[in-house]
Design a protein around this motif. Structure first.
Motif, PDB file in Angstrom:
ATOM      1  N   PRO A 126      34.093   3.148  20.074  1.00  0.00           N
ATOM      2  CA  PRO A 126      33.370   4.176  19.305  1.00  0.00           C
ATOM      3  C   PRO A 126      31.907   3.820  19.055  1.00  0.00           C
ATOM      4  CG  PRO A 126      35.526   3.745  18.341  1.00  0.00           C
ATOM      5  CD  PRO A 126      35.302   2.674  19.366  1.00  0.00           C
ATOM      6  N   ARG A 127      31.659   2.573  18.674  1.00  0.00           N
ATOM      7  CA  ARG A 127      30.290   2.158  18.393  1.00  0.00           C
ATOM      8  C   ARG A 127      29.449   2.144  19.667  1.00  0.00           C
ATOM      9  NH1 ARG A 127      28.975  -3.878  16.418  1.00  0.00           N
ATOM     10  NH2 ARG A 127      26.735  -3.763  16.006  1.00  0.00           N
ATOM     11  N   SER A 128      30.028   1.680  20.763  1.00  0.00           N
ATOM     12  CA  SER A 128      29.272   1.634  22.004  1.00  0.00           C
ATOM     13  C   SER A 128      28.874   3.032  22.453  1.00  0.00           C
ATOM     14  CB  SER A 128      30.070   0.926  23.102  1.00  0.00           C
ATOM     15  OG  SER A 128      31.203   1.671  23.486  1.00  0.00           O
ATOM     16  N   GLN A 129      29.754   4.002  22.259  1.00  0.00           N
ATOM     17  CA  GLN A 129      29.411   5.364  22.652  1.00  0.00           C
ATOM     18  C   GLN A 129      28.290   5.916  21.791  1.00  0.00           C
ATOM     19  OE1 GLN A 129      30.804   6.997  25.433  1.00  0.00           O
ATOM     20  NE2 GLN A 129      28.906   8.114  25.008  1.00  0.00           N
ATOM     21  N   GLN A 130      28.299   5.584  20.503  1.00  0.00           N
ATOM     22  CA  GLN A 130      27.213   6.012  19.621  1.00  0.00           C
ATOM     23  C   GLN A 130      25.882   5.416  20.066  1.00  0.00           C
ATOM     24  OE1 GLN A 130      29.117   4.655  15.879  1.00  0.00           O
ATOM     25  NE2 GLN A 130      28.902   6.756  15.148  1.00  0.00           N
ATOM     26  N   VAL A 131      25.911   4.143  20.465  1.00  0.00           N
ATOM     27  CA  VAL A 131      24.683   3.482  20.912  1.00  0.00           C
ATOM     28  C   VAL A 131      24.184   4.112  22.209  1.00  0.00           C
ATOM     29  CG1 VAL A 131      23.693   1.323  21.752  1.00  0.00           C
ATOM     30  CG2 VAL A 131      25.191   1.318  19.747  1.00  0.00           C
ATOM     31  N   VAL A 132      25.089   4.325  23.160  1.00  0.00           N
ATOM     32  CA  VAL A 132      24.694   4.939  24.429  1.00  0.00           C
ATOM     33  C   VAL A 132      24.099   6.324  24.184  1.00  0.00           C
ATOM     34  CG1 VAL A 132      25.559   5.884  26.606  1.00  0.00           C
ATOM     35  CG2 VAL A 132      26.308   3.618  25.842  1.00  0.00           C
ATOM     36  N   ASP A 133      24.714   7.091  23.324  1.00  0.00           N
ATOM     37  CA  ASP A 133      24.210   8.437  23.032  1.00  0.00           C
ATOM     38  C   ASP A 133      22.829   8.404  22.384  1.00  0.00           C
ATOM     39  OD1 ASP A 133      26.544   9.506  24.050  1.00  0.00           O
ATOM     40  OD2 ASP A 133      27.469   9.846  22.093  1.00  0.00           O
ATOM     41  N   ALA A 134      22.535   7.325  21.657  1.00  0.00           N
ATOM     42  CA  ALA A 134      21.249   7.218  20.964  1.00  0.00           C
ATOM     43  C   ALA A 134      20.150   6.626  21.846  1.00  0.00           C
ATOM     44  CB  ALA A 134      21.403   6.364  19.701  1.00  0.00           C
ATOM     45  N   LEU A 135      20.514   6.121  23.020  1.00  0.00           N
ATOM     46  CA  LEU A 135      19.514   5.542  23.918  1.00  0.00           C
ATOM     47  C   LEU A 135      18.658   6.624  24.560  1.00  0.00           C
ATOM     48  CD1 LEU A 135      21.620   2.877  25.861  1.00  0.00           C
ATOM     49  CD2 LEU A 135      19.678   2.385  24.359  1.00  0.00           C
ATOM     50  N   PRO A 136      17.412   6.314  24.917  1.00  0.00           N
ATOM     51  CA  PRO A 136      16.642   7.238  25.753  1.00  0.00           C
ATOM     52  C   PRO A 136      17.427   7.505  27.039  1.00  0.00           C
ATOM     53  CG  PRO A 136      15.238   5.497  24.902  1.00  0.00           C
ATOM     54  CD  PRO A 136      16.639   5.108  24.554  1.00  0.00           C
ATOM     55  N   PRO A 137      17.380   8.711  27.567  1.00  0.00           N
ATOM     56  CA  PRO A 137      18.202   9.062  28.741  1.00  0.00           C
ATOM     57  C   PRO A 137      18.100   8.088  29.906  1.00  0.00           C
ATOM     58  CG  PRO A 137      17.182  11.030  27.827  1.00  0.00           C
ATOM     59  CD  PRO A 137      16.605   9.871  27.065  1.00  0.00           C
ATOM     60  N   GLY A 138      16.916   7.536  30.134  1.00  0.00           N
ATOM     61  CA  GLY A 138      16.733   6.650  31.271  1.00  0.00           C
ATOM     62  C   GLY A 138      17.524   5.355  31.203  1.00  0.00           C
ATOM     63  N   TRP A 139      17.948   4.949  30.004  1.00  0.00           N
ATOM     64  CA  TRP A 139      18.687   3.700  29.848  1.00  0.00           C
ATOM     65  C   TRP A 139      20.200   3.905  29.744  1.00  0.00           C
ATOM     66  CZ3 TRP A 139      15.979   0.074  31.547  1.00  0.00           C
ATOM     67  CH2 TRP A 139      14.630  -0.074  31.230  1.00  0.00           C
ATOM     68  N   ARG A 140      20.658   5.145  29.679  1.00  0.00           N
ATOM     69  CA  ARG A 140      22.086   5.367  29.424  1.00  0.00           C
ATOM     70  C   ARG A 140      22.962   4.896  30.567  1.00  0.00           C
ATOM     71  NH1 ARG A 140      21.193  11.392  26.804  1.00  0.00           N
ATOM     72  NH2 ARG A 140      20.092  10.634  24.932  1.00  0.00           N
ATOM     73  N   SER A 141      22.597   5.222  31.797  1.00  0.00           N
ATOM     74  CA  SER A 141      23.401   4.786  32.929  1.00  0.00           C
ATOM     75  C   SER A 141      23.409   3.270  33.042  1.00  0.00           C
ATOM     76  CB  SER A 141      22.876   5.412  34.227  1.00  0.00           C
ATOM     77  OG  SER A 141      23.559   4.898  35.355  1.00  0.00           O
ATOM     78  N   VAL A 142      22.279   2.636  32.745  1.00  0.00           N
ATOM     79  CA  VAL A 142      22.198   1.173  32.766  1.00  0.00           C
ATOM     80  C   VAL A 142      23.202   0.590  31.775  1.00  0.00           C
ATOM     81  CG1 VAL A 142      20.720  -0.806  32.203  1.00  0.00           C
ATOM     82  CG2 VAL A 142      19.809   1.109  33.541  1.00  0.00           C
ATOM     83  N   ALA A 143      23.191   1.097  30.547  1.00  0.00           N
ATOM     84  CA  ALA A 143      24.106   0.586  29.525  1.00  0.00           C
ATOM     85  C   ALA A 143      25.557   0.863  29.891  1.00  0.00           C
ATOM     86  CB  ALA A 143      23.772   1.212  28.171  1.00  0.00           C
ATOM     87  N   GLU A 144      25.839   2.043  30.410  1.00  0.00           N
ATOM     88  CA  GLU A 144      27.214   2.381  30.775  1.00  0.00           C
ATOM     89  C   GLU A 144      27.760   1.437  31.839  1.00  0.00           C
ATOM     90  OE1 GLU A 144      26.966   7.198  29.828  1.00  0.00           O
ATOM     91  OE2 GLU A 144      26.647   6.428  31.871  1.00  0.00           O
ATOM     92  N   ARG A 145      26.923   1.068  32.795  1.00  0.00           N
ATOM     93  CA  ARG A 145      27.398   0.167  33.849  1.00  0.00           C
ATOM     94  C   ARG A 145      27.582  -1.259  33.331  1.00  0.00           C
ATOM     95  NH1 ARG A 145      23.252   1.426  38.447  1.00  0.00           N
ATOM     96  NH2 ARG A 145      22.257   2.718  36.849  1.00  0.00           N
ATOM     97  N   HIS A 146      26.681  -1.710  32.483  1.00  0.00           N
ATOM     98  CA  HIS A 146      26.869  -3.017  31.858  1.00  0.00           C
ATOM     99  C   HIS A 146      28.189  -3.065  31.083  1.00  0.00           C
ATOM    100  CE1 HIS A 146      23.439  -5.637  32.542  1.00  0.00           C
ATOM    101  NE2 HIS A 146      22.608  -4.615  32.400  1.00  0.00           N
ATOM    102  N   LEU A 147      28.423  -2.056  30.281  1.00  0.00           N
ATOM    103  CA  LEU A 147      29.636  -2.030  29.464  1.00  0.00           C
ATOM    104  C   LEU A 147      30.886  -1.940  30.332  1.00  0.00           C
ATOM    105  CD1 LEU A 147      28.355   0.343  26.647  1.00  0.00           C
ATOM    106  CD2 LEU A 147      28.896  -2.091  26.397  1.00  0.00           C
ATOM    107  N   ALA A 148      30.825  -1.123  31.366  1.00  0.00           N
ATOM    108  CA  ALA A 148      31.980  -0.970  32.247  1.00  0.00           C
ATOM    109  C   ALA A 148      32.298  -2.286  32.958  1.00  0.00           C
ATOM    110  CB  ALA A 148      31.722   0.138  33.266  1.00  0.00           C
ATOM    111  N   ALA A 149      31.271  -2.997  33.428  1.00  0.00           N
ATOM    112  CA  ALA A 149      31.485  -4.278  34.100  1.00  0.00           C
ATOM    113  C   ALA A 149      32.102  -5.286  33.148  1.00  0.00           C
ATOM    114  CB  ALA A 149      30.170  -4.804  34.653  1.00  0.00           C
TER     115      ALA A 149
END
Length: 339
Positions: A126-149
Motif C-alpha cells: 500500500p505504501r509503495s503504491q502511494q509513493v509511486v503515485d506521488a512521483l513525477p510521471p517520468g520516474w514511475r516506471s523506474v520505481a515500478e521496475r525496481h520494486l518488481a525486481a
C-alpha cells in the motif's frame, strides 16, 4: 550453473517487461559519458562506498544525530514514513544519480539511499503504491521496475530469515568505469548485452563486493561453480578476477541459449524464473537509460536476517559464520532504523 545470491530481491507481472526489454538501446557512449562527467576516475584513487569528509550530497538526505555510525563514519539510510515526502526524496535521489554535476564523492550515499528506499517499499505494497503515485510521471516506471525486481528475489527467500551471518568478506569493488569496460568487452565478444551482465554481477555479489563462497561452492564476482568454470570454452584466467569472470559469464550465457532467448540463458545461470525476471528488470533500467548504472553500482550489501534487513558494509570480514546477535553487538550501525 546454479547459485543463491545475496541481494535477495519480488513479484512482477509480465506486462512490466513488455515493451521495455525490446526498446532500442541508447547510444553506446551514453553510459561512459555520464560516468566520465561524474568524475568516476576519482573512484580509482578514492575508496568506493566512502563519502569523503566535507563533501555534501546535492540532495539533503534524512539523518538523525542519534544514529550509530560505521567505522568509516557512514549511517544506515533513513526512509521517511510519509509517502509524499518519500516520493520527493526518491525523485531527487534518482535525478542526482544521473546528473553529471553530482560529485563522485556524493554518489555512494545517494546510491545507498536509493537502494534502501526500494528495499523498504518492496515489503509494503500500500505504501509503495502511494509513493509511486506521488512521483513525477517520468520516474514511475523506474520505481515500478525496481520494486518488481526486489519482490522477485523476496519470493526466492521463503520463510524466516537466518540467525547466522555468512563467512564473507565485503570488499571495495573495481571502479565503475573498469567494470563497464569489462561488460562491454564481453558484449562485443559474445553478443550478450552489457546490461544483462551488469545485472547478473549486481544480484550475484553486488558487483564484486562479496568475496566469499556460496553454500553451493559458487565462487568469484559472477559466482561460478568450479566445475562450470572448468568446462571447455567457459572459464579462462582467474575465477575471482572481475574481468575474467565477466567474460566467462557471457560465454556461459551463450552456451545456455542466451543469444536465442536470454531468459533461457539466465535459467541456466540460476534455475529460477524469479531470478531471470529480476535480472531483466534491472537490465531494462540500464538499457532504457545507461545512467541508471551509476546508482546500481553504488548499492551496498544487505542481508535478510531473522533480525531484519542488515547492512554489511565494506570492511565486514568473517572467516567463520557468526550469529546476528554477536554481529549487532559489535556493529549496531548494521541494523535498519526503518522499522
Amino acid at each position: 550453473m546454479r547459485s543463491r545470491n545475496v541481494l535477495i530481491v519480488s513479484a512482477i507481472t509480465a506486462s512490466l517487461l513488455s515493451g521495455l526489454w525490446l526498446r532500442p538501446k541508447q547510444p553506446q557512449a551514453a553510459a561512459e559519458s555520464v560516468l566520465s562527467k561524474q568524475a568516476v576516475s576519482k573512484q580509482a584513487v578514492s575508496k568506493p562506498g566512502v563519502t569523503e569528509p566535507g563533501v555534501k550530497s546535492p540532495v539533503l538526505l534524512p539523518a538523525q544525530a542519534s544514529q550509530p555510525k560505521t567505522k568509516d563514519g557512514r549511517e544506515y539510510p533513513l526512509v521517511p514514513a510519509e509517502p509524499a515526502e518519500l516520493a520527493t526524496l526518491l525523485a531527487a535521489v534518482e535525478q542526482a544519480l544521473r546528473d553529471p554535476a553530482t560529485a563522485a564523492e556524493a554518489l555512494p550515499d545517494l546510491g545507498h539511499q536509493q537502494q534502501v528506499i526500494y528495499r523498504v517499499l518492496s515489503t509494503d505494497q500500500p505504501r509503495s503504491q502511494q509513493v509511486v503515485d506521488a512521483l513525477p510521471p517520468g520516474w514511475r516506471s523506474v520505481a515500478e521496475r525496481h520494486l518488481a525486481a526486489r519482490r522477485e528475489f523476496v519470493r526466492m527467500s521463503r520463510g524466516r530469515g537466518p540467525t547466522m551471518l555468512p563467512a564473507w568478506r565485503i570488499i571495495q569493488p573495481e571502479p565503475a568505469a573498469n567494470l563497464l569496460n569489462y561488460y562491454r568487452k564481453a558484449e562485443a565478444a559474445t553478443g550478450i548485452e552489457w546490461e544483462v551482465l551488469a545485472a547478473v554481477n549486481l544480484v550475484e555479489t553486488g558487483m564484486g563486493r562479496i568475496d566469499g563462497i556460496s553454500v553451493a561452492n559458487a565462487q568469484g564476482p559472477m559466482q561460478f561453480l568450479p566445475t562450470t568454470w572448468a568446462e571447455p570454452g567457459i572459464g579462462a584466467g582467474n575465477i575471482r578476477d572481475p574481468h575474467d569472470a565477466i567474460q566467462a559469464a557471457a560465454r556461459y550465457l551463450v552456451r545456455r541459449g542466451g543469444l536465442q532467448d536470454i531468459r533461457r540463458g539466465l535459467w541456466g545461470y540460476n534455475n529460477s524464473d524469479y531470478y531471470g525476471r529480476a535480472v531483466l528488470l534491472y537490465a531494462s533500467l540500464m538499457k532504457e537509460d545507461p545512467a541508471a548504472y551509476t546508482g546500481l553500482y553504488h548499492w551496498e550489501i544487505h542481508f535478510n536476517a531473522a533480525a531484519g534487513d542488515l547492512w554489511l558494509p565494506v570492511g565486514y570480514n568473517q572467516p567463520q559464520r557468526i550469529t546476528v546477535e554477536q554481529h549487532l553487538q559489535a556493529n549496531p550501525a548494521s541494523r535498519s532504523p526503518n522499522g
